[in-house]
Enzyme design. Structure first.
Site, PDB file in Angstrom:
ATOM      1  CG  ASP A 146      -2.529   4.183  -1.528  1.00  0.00           C
ATOM      2  OD1 ASP A 146      -3.219   4.093  -2.556  1.00  0.00           O
ATOM      3  OD2 ASP A 146      -2.530   3.326  -0.631  1.00  0.00           O
ATOM      4  CE  LYS A 151      -7.680   2.278   1.860  1.00  0.00           C
ATOM      5  NZ  LYS A 151      -7.532   0.898   2.327  1.00  0.00           N
ATOM      6  CB  SER A 184      -0.959  -0.044   1.185  1.00  0.00           C
ATOM      7  OG  SER A 184      -1.872   0.999   1.093  1.00  0.00           O
ATOM      8  CG  HIS A 185       0.187   3.694   3.302  1.00  0.00           C
ATOM      9  ND1 HIS A 185      -0.711   2.660   3.439  1.00  0.00           N
ATOM     10  CD2 HIS A 185       0.710   3.898   4.528  1.00  0.00           C
ATOM     11  CE1 HIS A 185      -0.746   2.263   4.693  1.00  0.00           C
ATOM     12  NE2 HIS A 185       0.110   2.993   5.385  1.00  0.00           N
ATOM     13  CG  ASP A 222      -6.096   1.159  -1.335  1.00  0.00           C
ATOM     14  OD1 ASP A 222      -5.166   1.964  -1.155  1.00  0.00           O
ATOM     15  OD2 ASP A 222      -6.176   0.060  -0.756  1.00  0.00           O
ATOM     16  NE  ARG A 223      -3.974   4.125   3.117  1.00  0.00           N
ATOM     17  CZ  ARG A 223      -3.488   4.264   4.326  1.00  0.00           C
ATOM     18  NH1 ARG A 223      -2.930   5.408   4.690  1.00  0.00           N
ATOM     19  NH2 ARG A 223      -3.537   3.291   5.198  1.00  0.00           N
ATOM     20  CG  ASP A 247      -2.797  -0.285  -2.660  1.00  0.00           C
ATOM     21  OD1 ASP A 247      -2.640   0.826  -2.123  1.00  0.00           O
ATOM     22  OD2 ASP A 247      -3.522  -1.168  -2.174  1.00  0.00           O
TER      23      ASP A 247
END
Ligand code: G16
Length: 544
Positions: A278, A377, A114-115, A282-283, A280
């Site tokens: 981010d 998300k 992720s982030h 999603d954010r 991947d």
């Protein structure tokens, strides 16, 4: 026919999936058998792969390419019928969720931390998504953990690597590997939800945008949709080329890590709208000219205005937010007469509500917003919904926020993070706090009176499963609130998150600086949890 090898192995400690799959230092993932063990344990936990279809993709970080080759050879050895993989192993998390749903796959594997930063010295991660396109539920991650503890062999085919840069079908033993364009299906889905013509007109009118892909997976998506299709000028998407180390950045869309974008949006010649996504995809973070929109406020504004987009013109079934997210969205839901649900942190908790049709929009303070179009998300979705709303309302972001607060009041909100603290001490702090909850109500601290205190326990309204210990809540008379919780996504030590919130509706007090508006609550949090005593820190590392 490729040779299937059965490789003896032994369990490896520390393969406990967290808030969003397994995240570790890349070197740990690269040690012999580590990824293979976790992969085989996952395959077993989901009941084997015989005859199934899976999706595979990732955020482009270091080791994704090699991990993908191992996973696809193991999937073939375990009897998978078809693996749908994003070209060059790229798939944003929401695009992977969409592909799983569109192609009626049995699940998917997303290679991402992720982030978190990427590279040989940084982080790697792997998560399993289910047939509904959403993150594995707790019962599945528990089963994965059990399997990692007893694993004694894994299966893999002996075969040369596949060329994952080539679109189309390849065969690996009995398995079909289908390499797909990572953007196309996701792009089509967005066209069904938003008024692309209205957004095109907005951008053609000179409305300027800067969207930071942070050298992560969303660059190709944002280029294709915002620049090529919707007509934003070339260069509107910043850092658009995915790099295996994210350009040595930290692909986390918040004011601290998206510094370059913050500089652009707070300059004299700032564009009208800014956003970041981010690692991947999603954010998201949303900005206007000299305006930062907190994720909690963004959710509330989207709930209040979603009907301006064609995909939501019939209204919303309900809204869900994670417990630490501010209660701004609840106020909008109340006015709209729709249900508002409060779930633990983690997108997986929205899955049942979305599947049951109880909610349409969901959001979290950790910069995630999404809807029932997928089961994750979705950063670019949030950006497009904002653009659709701006195209209809024709007002600056700052004015939309002002009008929102004037109508609903403002939930001043901030999250303070203490990163990399000693994990044992952080756990002691939370258990000391949990142990003292009964004695807190009625206590006066920093001029505030504690009304109630508990450790949040969630009963899923759909399947009645119970998830206890999801964060300590301190509620004050007058509606202020503090939440304490340990992050489930870090890879070094522990991260203590302190969530601070206070409601205000006096018109002359709506424009305060949140840190000022929350000052007594911030001091109360330090005292109640004895943060300095347990962490040795006298200030947080990050305030968002
Ligand atoms: C993951 C989950 C989110 C959750 C976040 C919490 O985000 O997908 O639903 O809100 O973790 O993080 P923490 O436990 O550190 O507070 P992501 O974007 O890292 O996948």
């Amino acid at each position: 026919m490729e040779n299937i090898m059965v490789v003896p192995t032994t369990p490896i400690e520390g393969q406990q999936p967290g808030t969003s799959g397994l995240r570790k230092k890349t070197a740990e993932f690269m040690q012999p058998h580590f990824l293979n063990n976790f992969t085989q344990a996952t395959f077993k936990a989901v009941g084997g792969l015989t005859g199934k279809i899976l999706v595979l993709g990732g955020d482009g970080r270091y080791f994704n390419d090699k991990a993908a080759q191992i996973i696809l050879k193991m999937a073939a050895a375990n009897g998978l019928s078809r693996l749908i993989v994003g070209q060059d192993v790229l798939l944003s998390t929401p695009a992977a969720s969409n592909l799983i749903r569109q192609r009626k796959a049995d699940g998917g594997i997303i290679l991402s931390a992720s982030h978190n930063p990427g590279g040989p010295e940084e982080d790697f991660g792997m998560k399993y998504n289910m047939a509904n396109g959403g993150p594995a539920t707790e019962s599945v991650t528990d089963r994965i953990l059990e399997e990692t503890r007893t694993i004694n062999f894994y299966q893999i085919v002996e075969a040369p690597d596949l060329d994952l840069s080539k679109l189309g079908i390849q065969q690996l033993g009995q398995m079909i590997a289908e390499v797909v364009d990572p953007v196309r299906d996701y792009h089509s889905l967005m066209e069904t939800l938003f008024d692309f013509d209205a957004i095109r007109d907005l951008l053609a009118s000179g409305f300027s945008i800067t969207v930071d892909a942070m050298h992560a997976v969303t660059g190709p998506y944002a280029k294709a949709i915002l620049e090529k299709d919707l007509g934003a000028p070339t260069g509107s998407v910043l850092n658009a080329v995915p790099l295996s180390d994210f350009g040595k950045g930290h692909p986390d869309p918040n004011p601290v890590w998206a510094k370059e974008l913050m500089g652009i949006m707070f300059a004299d010649d700032a564009p009208d709208f800014g956003a970041a996504m981010d690692g991947d995809g999603d954010r998201n973070m949303i900005l206007g000219r000299s305006t930062y929109v907190t994720p909690s406020d963004s959710l509330a504004v989207l709930v209040a205005n979603a009907h301006f987009a064609p995909g939501y013109k019939g209204g919303l079934a309900g809204v869900a937010r994670s417990m630490p997210t501010s209660r701004a969205a609840d106020r909008v839901a109340e006015k709209l007469g729709i249900d508002a649900f409060e779930t633990p942190t983690g997108w997986k908790f929205f899955g049942n509500l979305l599947d049951a049709g109880k909610v349409t929009l969901c959001g979290e303070e950790s910069a995630g917003t999404g809807s029932d179009h997928v089961r994750e998300k979705d950063g670019l979705w949030a950006i497009l919904l904002w653009l659709n709303i701006l195209a209809v309302r024709k007002q600056p972001v700052a004015q939309i926020m002002e009008e929102h607060w004037a109508e609903y009041g403002r939930n001043f909100y901030s999250r303070h993070d203490y990163e990399g603290v000693d994990a044992a001490r952080a756990k002691e702090m939370i258990s000391a706090l949990s142990g003292s909850l009964d004695s807190l109500p009625g206590t006066k601290i920093e001029g505030l009176v504690i009304q109630a205190a508990d450790d949040f326990s969630y009963s899923d309204p759909v399947d009645q499963s119970v998830s206890p210990n999801q964060g300590v809540r301190i509620m004050f008379e007058g509606g202020a609130r503090i939440v304490f919780r340990l992050s489930g996504t870090g890879t070094v030590g522990a991260t203590l998150r302190v969530y601070l919130e206070r409601y205000e509706d006096s018109p002359e007090l709506l424009q305060q600086d949140p840190q000022v508006a929350l000052a007594p609550i911030i001091r109360a949090a330090e005292k109640i949890a004895q943060i300095q005593k347990y962490t040795g820190r006298d200030a947080p590392d990050v305030k968002t």
